[in-house]
Write a protein that holds these residues in place. Structure first.
Motif, PDB file in Angstrom:
ATOM      1  N   SER A 119     -11.496  15.334  46.960  1.00  0.00           N
ATOM      2  CA  SER A 119     -12.419  14.311  46.456  1.00  0.00           C
ATOM      3  C   SER A 119     -11.722  13.368  45.483  1.00  0.00           C
ATOM      4  O   SER A 119     -11.865  12.143  45.575  1.00  0.00           O
ATOM      5  CB  SER A 119     -13.618  14.977  45.776  1.00  0.00           C
ATOM      6  OG  SER A 119     -14.390  15.683  46.714  1.00  0.00           O
ATOM      7  N   HIS A 120     -10.948  13.933  44.544  1.00  0.00           N
ATOM      8  CA  HIS A 120     -10.237  13.096  43.590  1.00  0.00           C
ATOM      9  C   HIS A 120      -9.112  12.314  44.276  1.00  0.00           C
ATOM     10  O   HIS A 120      -8.803  11.186  43.887  1.00  0.00           O
ATOM     11  CB  HIS A 120      -9.666  13.954  42.457  1.00  0.00           C
ATOM     12  CG  HIS A 120     -10.709  14.457  41.512  1.00  0.00           C
ATOM     13  ND1 HIS A 120     -11.023  15.785  41.386  1.00  0.00           N
ATOM     14  CD2 HIS A 120     -11.532  13.800  40.654  1.00  0.00           C
ATOM     15  CE1 HIS A 120     -11.991  15.932  40.486  1.00  0.00           C
ATOM     16  NE2 HIS A 120     -12.311  14.747  40.023  1.00  0.00           N
ATOM     17  N   LEU A 121      -8.511  12.912  45.306  1.00  0.00           N
ATOM     18  CA  LEU A 121      -7.471  12.219  46.067  1.00  0.00           C
ATOM     19  C   LEU A 121      -8.024  10.961  46.721  1.00  0.00           C
ATOM     20  O   LEU A 121      -7.416   9.885  46.654  1.00  0.00           O
ATOM     21  CB  LEU A 121      -6.903  13.175  47.118  1.00  0.00           C
ATOM     22  CG  LEU A 121      -5.797  12.676  48.055  1.00  0.00           C
ATOM     23  CD1 LEU A 121      -4.913  13.841  48.486  1.00  0.00           C
ATOM     24  CD2 LEU A 121      -6.379  12.018  49.301  1.00  0.00           C
ATOM     25  N   ILE A 122      -9.179  11.088  47.340  1.00  0.00           N
ATOM     26  CA  ILE A 122      -9.799   9.941  48.011  1.00  0.00           C
ATOM     27  C   ILE A 122     -10.198   8.882  46.982  1.00  0.00           C
ATOM     28  O   ILE A 122      -9.996   7.677  47.188  1.00  0.00           O
ATOM     29  CB  ILE A 122     -11.021  10.390  48.833  1.00  0.00           C
ATOM     30  CG1 ILE A 122     -10.565  11.258  50.006  1.00  0.00           C
ATOM     31  CG2 ILE A 122     -11.809   9.188  49.349  1.00  0.00           C
ATOM     32  CD1 ILE A 122     -11.693  11.960  50.732  1.00  0.00           C
ATOM     33  N   GLU A 123     -10.762   9.337  45.869  1.00  0.00           N
ATOM     34  CA  GLU A 123     -11.170   8.396  44.824  1.00  0.00           C
ATOM     35  C   GLU A 123      -9.969   7.617  44.303  1.00  0.00           C
ATOM     36  O   GLU A 123     -10.037   6.391  44.123  1.00  0.00           O
ATOM     37  CB  GLU A 123     -11.839   9.166  43.684  1.00  0.00           C
ATOM     38  CG  GLU A 123     -12.442   8.274  42.613  1.00  0.00           C
ATOM     39  CD  GLU A 123     -13.185   9.062  41.549  1.00  0.00           C
ATOM     40  OE1 GLU A 123     -13.861   8.423  40.718  1.00  0.00           O
ATOM     41  OE2 GLU A 123     -13.099  10.305  41.542  1.00  0.00           O
ATOM     42  N   LEU A 124      -8.847   8.315  44.096  1.00  0.00           N
ATOM     43  CA  LEU A 124      -7.643   7.643  43.626  1.00  0.00           C
ATOM     44  C   LEU A 124      -7.127   6.656  44.658  1.00  0.00           C
ATOM     45  O   LEU A 124      -6.730   5.532  44.321  1.00  0.00           O
ATOM     46  CB  LEU A 124      -6.553   8.666  43.303  1.00  0.00           C
ATOM     47  CG  LEU A 124      -5.169   8.094  42.986  1.00  0.00           C
ATOM     48  CD1 LEU A 124      -5.223   7.152  41.795  1.00  0.00           C
ATOM     49  CD2 LEU A 124      -4.160   9.204  42.740  1.00  0.00           C
ATOM     50  N   ALA A 125      -7.130   7.036  45.929  1.00  0.00           N
ATOM     51  CA  ALA A 125      -6.638   6.151  46.984  1.00  0.00           C
ATOM     52  C   ALA A 125      -7.458   4.865  47.057  1.00  0.00           C
ATOM     53  O   ALA A 125      -6.906   3.766  47.188  1.00  0.00           O
ATOM     54  CB  ALA A 125      -6.669   6.877  48.330  1.00  0.00           C
ATOM     55  N   VAL A 126      -8.778   5.006  46.972  1.00  0.00           N
ATOM     56  CA  VAL A 126      -9.661   3.827  47.000  1.00  0.00           C
ATOM     57  C   VAL A 126      -9.377   2.924  45.800  1.00  0.00           C
ATOM     58  O   VAL A 126      -9.238   1.707  45.928  1.00  0.00           O
ATOM     59  CB  VAL A 126     -11.144   4.259  47.020  1.00  0.00           C
ATOM     60  CG1 VAL A 126     -12.055   3.054  46.826  1.00  0.00           C
ATOM     61  CG2 VAL A 126     -11.473   4.973  48.329  1.00  0.00           C
ATOM     62  N   ASP A 127      -9.257   3.533  44.615  1.00  0.00           N
ATOM     63  CA  ASP A 127      -8.997   2.747  43.403  1.00  0.00           C
ATOM     64  C   ASP A 127      -7.628   2.074  43.458  1.00  0.00           C
ATOM     65  O   ASP A 127      -7.481   0.913  43.062  1.00  0.00           O
ATOM     66  CB  ASP A 127      -9.072   3.648  42.163  1.00  0.00           C
ATOM     67  CG  ASP A 127     -10.487   4.110  41.865  1.00  0.00           C
ATOM     68  OD1 ASP A 127     -11.428   3.522  42.419  1.00  0.00           O
ATOM     69  OD2 ASP A 127     -10.645   5.063  41.085  1.00  0.00           O
ATOM     70  N   LEU A 128      -6.619   2.807  43.930  1.00  0.00           N
ATOM     71  CA  LEU A 128      -5.266   2.254  44.000  1.00  0.00           C
ATOM     72  C   LEU A 128      -5.202   1.089  44.969  1.00  0.00           C
ATOM     73  O   LEU A 128      -4.572   0.056  44.681  1.00  0.00           O
ATOM     74  CB  LEU A 128      -4.280   3.349  44.418  1.00  0.00           C
ATOM     75  CG  LEU A 128      -2.802   2.943  44.505  1.00  0.00           C
ATOM     76  CD1 LEU A 128      -2.299   2.421  43.165  1.00  0.00           C
ATOM     77  CD2 LEU A 128      -1.949   4.126  44.971  1.00  0.00           C
ATOM     78  N   ALA A 129      -5.875   1.218  46.114  1.00  0.00           N
ATOM     79  CA  ALA A 129      -5.895   0.125  47.091  1.00  0.00           C
ATOM     80  C   ALA A 129      -6.553  -1.119  46.505  1.00  0.00           C
ATOM     81  O   ALA A 129      -6.044  -2.237  46.651  1.00  0.00           O
ATOM     82  CB  ALA A 129      -6.624   0.570  48.360  1.00  0.00           C
ATOM     83  N   GLU A 130      -7.683  -0.941  45.834  1.00  0.00           N
ATOM     84  CA  GLU A 130      -8.377  -2.091  45.239  1.00  0.00           C
ATOM     85  C   GLU A 130      -7.543  -2.713  44.123  1.00  0.00           C
ATOM     86  O   GLU A 130      -7.513  -3.939  43.970  1.00  0.00           O
ATOM     87  CB  GLU A 130      -9.742  -1.653  44.699  1.00  0.00           C
ATOM     88  CG  GLU A 130     -10.739  -1.251  45.772  1.00  0.00           C
ATOM     89  CD  GLU A 130     -10.997  -2.357  46.772  1.00  0.00           C
ATOM     90  OE1 GLU A 130     -11.171  -3.516  46.361  1.00  0.00           O
ATOM     91  OE2 GLU A 130     -11.004  -2.067  47.983  1.00  0.00           O
ATOM     92  N   LEU A 131      -6.866  -1.886  43.357  1.00  0.00           N
ATOM     93  CA  LEU A 131      -6.015  -2.396  42.277  1.00  0.00           C
ATOM     94  C   LEU A 131      -4.887  -3.233  42.853  1.00  0.00           C
ATOM     95  O   LEU A 131      -4.598  -4.334  42.359  1.00  0.00           O
ATOM     96  CB  LEU A 131      -5.455  -1.229  41.466  1.00  0.00           C
ATOM     97  CG  LEU A 131      -4.563  -1.586  40.277  1.00  0.00           C
ATOM     98  CD1 LEU A 131      -5.331  -2.394  39.235  1.00  0.00           C
ATOM     99  CD2 LEU A 131      -3.979  -0.317  39.645  1.00  0.00           C
ATOM    100  N   ILE A 132      -4.230  -2.739  43.894  1.00  0.00           N
ATOM    101  CA  ILE A 132      -3.126  -3.471  44.521  1.00  0.00           C
ATOM    102  C   ILE A 132      -3.621  -4.789  45.101  1.00  0.00           C
ATOM    103  O   ILE A 132      -2.987  -5.837  44.946  1.00  0.00           O
ATOM    104  CB  ILE A 132      -2.470  -2.602  45.606  1.00  0.00           C
ATOM    105  CG1 ILE A 132      -1.687  -1.457  44.961  1.00  0.00           C
ATOM    106  CG2 ILE A 132      -1.555  -3.442  46.500  1.00  0.00           C
ATOM    107  CD1 ILE A 132      -1.158  -0.441  45.946  1.00  0.00           C
ATOM    108  N   LYS A 133      -4.766  -4.754  45.764  1.00  0.00           N
ATOM    109  CA  LYS A 133      -5.294  -5.982  46.371  1.00  0.00           C
ATOM    110  C   LYS A 133      -5.715  -7.008  45.337  1.00  0.00           C
ATOM    111  O   LYS A 133      -5.813  -8.198  45.634  1.00  0.00           O
ATOM    112  CB  LYS A 133      -6.461  -5.644  47.309  1.00  0.00           C
ATOM    113  CG  LYS A 133      -6.021  -4.898  48.563  1.00  0.00           C
ATOM    114  CD  LYS A 133      -7.081  -4.892  49.644  1.00  0.00           C
ATOM    115  CE  LYS A 133      -8.258  -4.042  49.301  1.00  0.00           C
ATOM    116  NZ  LYS A 133      -9.219  -3.929  50.421  1.00  0.00           N
TER     117      LYS A 133
END
Length: 456
Positions: free
Chosen positions: A268-282
């Motif tokens: 769950s935390h892995l997915i949350e981090l991936a979503v946040d990291l993608a949005e941050l990069i974009k």
């Protein structure tokens, strides 16, 4: 074609030169000439590789190409990495170590930061920008831990014994060590003179214990420091006028290399981090480039799907401006180690090679059943819908949603899912559990309509 890791690092950091024939201007008889062009390095390069395939070594090779060590007149090596590349890998974690003084049982456990040019730069930034609270927030968010990391905010002197038994006085610099605090929950009989007693629960309030966190939490803390710094880097570089930036210490940064920040996270935390990291990069509007490597199919897939969507931002004219276009900004690879010791970097197809939609569906059902629905769960649904649309041949995933009496997709569900994929609005307009009934309704509809087996 077989390559060394150095060859692959060069490929990731070098623009692609191409040439093609074009009609020469001002010449007759359709004369053609060769025209050279250069395709820039993509904003994001995502690489999947099994553990032991050379991901961490690739990060080192990449750093040496982008920021090689150079010699100055006195013969000392000078690390350029702190000015040109920000990186996270297993070596970054090794710069943080525990002070295990077994001779002093009463000594508080401290996570120390080994000093080199990178950590020296990092400590300077922590002091200058005051990111302590954001580090704590990120650490507790992605681990679920109740421990609070605290940097030493004052330098102090202490005496230590050398190997020969002699005592020497050393100075511990500011922001060079971390303690982890948890709230104490002791019965009244352990009351100290400065404690405050709560009559309601007979427990001392306002006290804490200092603990040594687990290896997984330690890894997540180091990543939280880097991630918090990355948030500040992107925010700072998004200001085009260098004279208006919060600091000038990021001005020379060109690359961010991230190697597997999720080894200690639950799904769950892995997915949350991936979503946040993608949005941050974009959200990055500078020329900063990102390379991300991972051995986790789930982390890869969430990044793959989120980074495959365009990102927009309202400009001064209140119009949506395209700030991230995956067609030119995003490349996907798979790193393969060959039997002869060489490597291949294979381009991935447009759709992800890993299937994880059943896992996401299971996570949704668990969240609905427990009542712990969060904003990122709506992104799960959208990811599932996008996969289904590709498989079923639909151009738009909205065609798979429940329909109104007029045959159009349910407008409320469509609005919720669209907002969930745009963090700038989602935090303002979609509360964590505001639409959980709609989410449950939609999940049941998808399972019944499209023949999924029950994953819960």
């Amino acid at each position: 074609m077989s390559n060394t890791l150095t060859d692959i690092a060069k490929k990731l950091s070098t623009p692609i030169s191409t040439q093609k024939q074009a009609k020469a201007k001002g010449r007759k008889n359709n004369t053609k000439v060769w025209v050279k062009s250069e395709k820039p390095i993509p904003k994001v390069q995502l690489i999947y590789a099994f553990n032991g395939s050379g991901k961490t070594r690739l990060s080192r090779e990449f750093k040496e190409i982008v920021a090689p060590k150079s010699k100055v007149e006195d013969g000392n090596d000078v690390e350029l990495s702190r000015s040109k590349i920000l990186y996270y890998n297993a070596f970054t974690e090794d710069l943080f170590y525990w002070d295990n003084d077994l001779d002093d049982d009463d000594k508080e456990p401290k996570l120390k930061i080994q000093k080199n040019s990178f950590t020296g730069w990092l400590i300077e930034l922590l002091q200058e920008l005051g990111e302590d609270d954001n580090i704590v927030t990120n650490f507790q968010r992605y681990t679920g831990s109740k421990a609070t990391p605290v940097f030493n905010n004052e330098a102090y002197k202490q005496k230590i014994k050398e190997y020969n038994g002699n005592e020497v006085e050393v100075t511990t610099p500011i922001y060079s060590e971390v303690t982890f605090r948890v709230a104490a929950n002791r019965p009244i009989e352990y009351q100290s003179s400065n404690a405050v007693i709560s009559d309601e629960n007979s427990v001392i309030q306002g006290q804490y214990d200092r603990i040594k966190v687990s290896k997984g939490e330690e890894s997540n803390f180091v990543w939280s420091v880097i991630y918090t710094l990355l948030e500040q880097v992107i925010s700072t570089l998004n200001e085009p006028d260098t004279t208006n930036r919060l600091t000038d210490k990021f001005n020379a940064l060109e690359y961010v290399f991230i190697d597997d920040p999720v080894s200690s996270l639950d799904d769950s935390h892995l997915i949350e981090l991936a979503v946040d990291l993608a949005e941050l990069i974009k959200s990055s509007r500078s020329d900063l480039k990102f390379v991300i490597t991972t051995h986790s199919p789930l982390f890869y897939n969430v990044l793959f799907n989120d980074l495959s969507r365009k990102a927009y931002q309202k400009n001064a004219d209140d119009e949506n401006e395209l700030i991230y276009n995956p067609d030119k900004d995003f490349k996907k690879y798979r790193l393969v180690k060959l039997e002869d010791g060489y490597f291949d970097l294979l381009e991935q197809p447009k759709d992800s090679s890993f299937s994880y939609h059943l896992f996401l569906l299971s996570e949704l059902q668990i969240a609905i059943k427990s009542g712990k629905v969060r904003k990122y769960h709506f992104s799960f649904v959208r990811n599932i819908l996008e996969k289904m649309a590709i498989f079923l041949g639909f151009n738009d995933w909205g065609a798979l949603l429940p329909k109104t009496s007029g045959g159009k997709p349910d407008p409320l569900i469509l609005r919720i899912l669209n907002l969930s994929s745009h963090s700038a609005h989602a935090g303002e307009e979609v509360a964590e559990t505001e639409h959980k009934e709609k989410l449950e309704e939609l999940v049941k509809y998808l399972i019944k309509t499209y023949g999924f087996s029950n994953q819960g």
